[in-house]
Write a protein that holds these residues in place. Structure first.
Motif, short mmCIF file in Angstrom:
data_model
loop_
_atom_site.label_atom_id
_atom_site.label_comp_id
_atom_site.label_asym_id
_atom_site.label_seq_id
_atom_site.Cartn_x
_atom_site.Cartn_y
_atom_site.Cartn_z
N VAL A 17 -11.64 63.22 40.11
CA VAL A 17 -10.66 62.55 41.14
C VAL A 17 -9.96 62.70 41.49
N CYS A 20 -6.01 62.96 42.11
CA CYS A 20 -5.33 62.51 40.20
C CYS A 20 -3.87 62.90 39.87
N THR A 27 -1.32 55.29 39.40
CA THR A 27 -2.18 54.57 39.45
C THR A 27 -3.57 55.44 38.37
N SER A 28 -3.70 56.56 39.44
CA SER A 28 -4.37 57.88 39.68
C SER A 28 -4.81 58.10 38.05
N ASN A 46 -5.74 68.24 43.12
CA ASN A 46 -4.46 67.72 43.36
C ASN A 46 -4.19 68.89 43.53
N ASP A 74 -13.98 59.85 43.09
CA ASP A 74 -13.50 58.75 42.64
C ASP A 74 -12.15 59.07 43.48
N PHE A 76 -8.40 58.46 45.29
CA PHE A 76 -7.25 57.84 44.98
C PHE A 76 -6.17 58.52 46.31
N GLN A 105 -10.88 53.29 45.60
CA GLN A 105 -10.26 52.52 45.20
C GLN A 105 -9.47 52.10 46.03
N CYS A 129 -12.10 49.20 41.75
CA CYS A 129 -11.13 50.00 40.95
C CYS A 129 -12.32 50.25 39.64
#
Length: 142
Positions: A17, A20, A27-28, A46, A74, A76, A105, A129
Motif C-alpha cells: 500500500v 499508507c 482513507t489509506s 511511506n 495499491d 494512495f 484508488q 477502491c
C-alpha cells in the motif's frame, strides 16, 4: 490477459500500500486495515513511518525485500505522483521478475501512469477502491 477484479481479489495474498498512513482518520489507513482484517498481508510504503498497522513500513516499494512476492500494489498518492510510483513498481519488477497488479484508488490515476504500467506488461486498475470492490465482488458484508 487481464484478470477480473474478482479473480485478483480472490488470488492475492500480499498487497503493498503506497501512501499508507498511520493516521486512523486517513482513507489509506482505513482501507489497509480492512484488507488486513480480511486476511491479506499488508506491506505499508511511506517514508514518514517505521510501522503502520503493526507492519514494518518501507520508504519505497524498491526497499521491500525481493523474496517477498507482491500480488497487488495499491496506490494512495496524489495523481501527480502516480506515474512516479509506477516507475518504482517497474524498477522492482526488473529486479525481482514479480509482476504485481497496479491498482489506483479513486482520484489517483493518470494517463501517464496507466501507459507506463501497460507498456511494462502490468495490469492496471484505475479509479477503484479495493475495499468497495472486495465487498462487492466477494459478497463480503461489513
Amino acid at each position: 490477459m487481464n484478470r477480473s477484479r474478482k479473480e485478483i481479489l480472490e488470488s492475492a495474498k500480499v498487497i503493498a500500500v503506497i501512501g499508507c498512513s498511520a493516521d486512523p482518520y486517513r482513507t489509506s489507513h482505513h482501507i489497509a486495515k480492512y484488507l488486513k482484517n480480511e486476511g491479506y498481508r499488508i506491506i505499508p510504503v511511506n517514508p514518514e513511518y517505521e510501522e503502520v498497522l503493526g507492519e514494518k513500513c518501507y520508504n519505497s516499494i524498491t526497499d521491500i525485500p525481493g523474496e517477498i512476492q507482491i500480488d497487488v500494489v495499491d496506490i494512495f498518492r496524489n495523481a501527480r505522483y502516480t506515474a512516479e510510483m509506477v516507475d518504482t513498481v517497474i524498477e522492482r519488477v526488473e529486479k525481482t521478475g514479480h509482476k504485481p497488479v497496479v491498482w489506483t484508488q479513486l482520484g489517483v490515476s493518470s494517463a501517464e501512469a496507466k501507459a507506463k504500467a501497460e507498456d511494462a506488461g502490468l495490469q492496471y486498475i484505475e479509479e477503484r477502491c479495493m475495499m468497495v470492490d472486495h465487498q462487492r465482488e466477494l459478497g463480503v458484508k461489513n
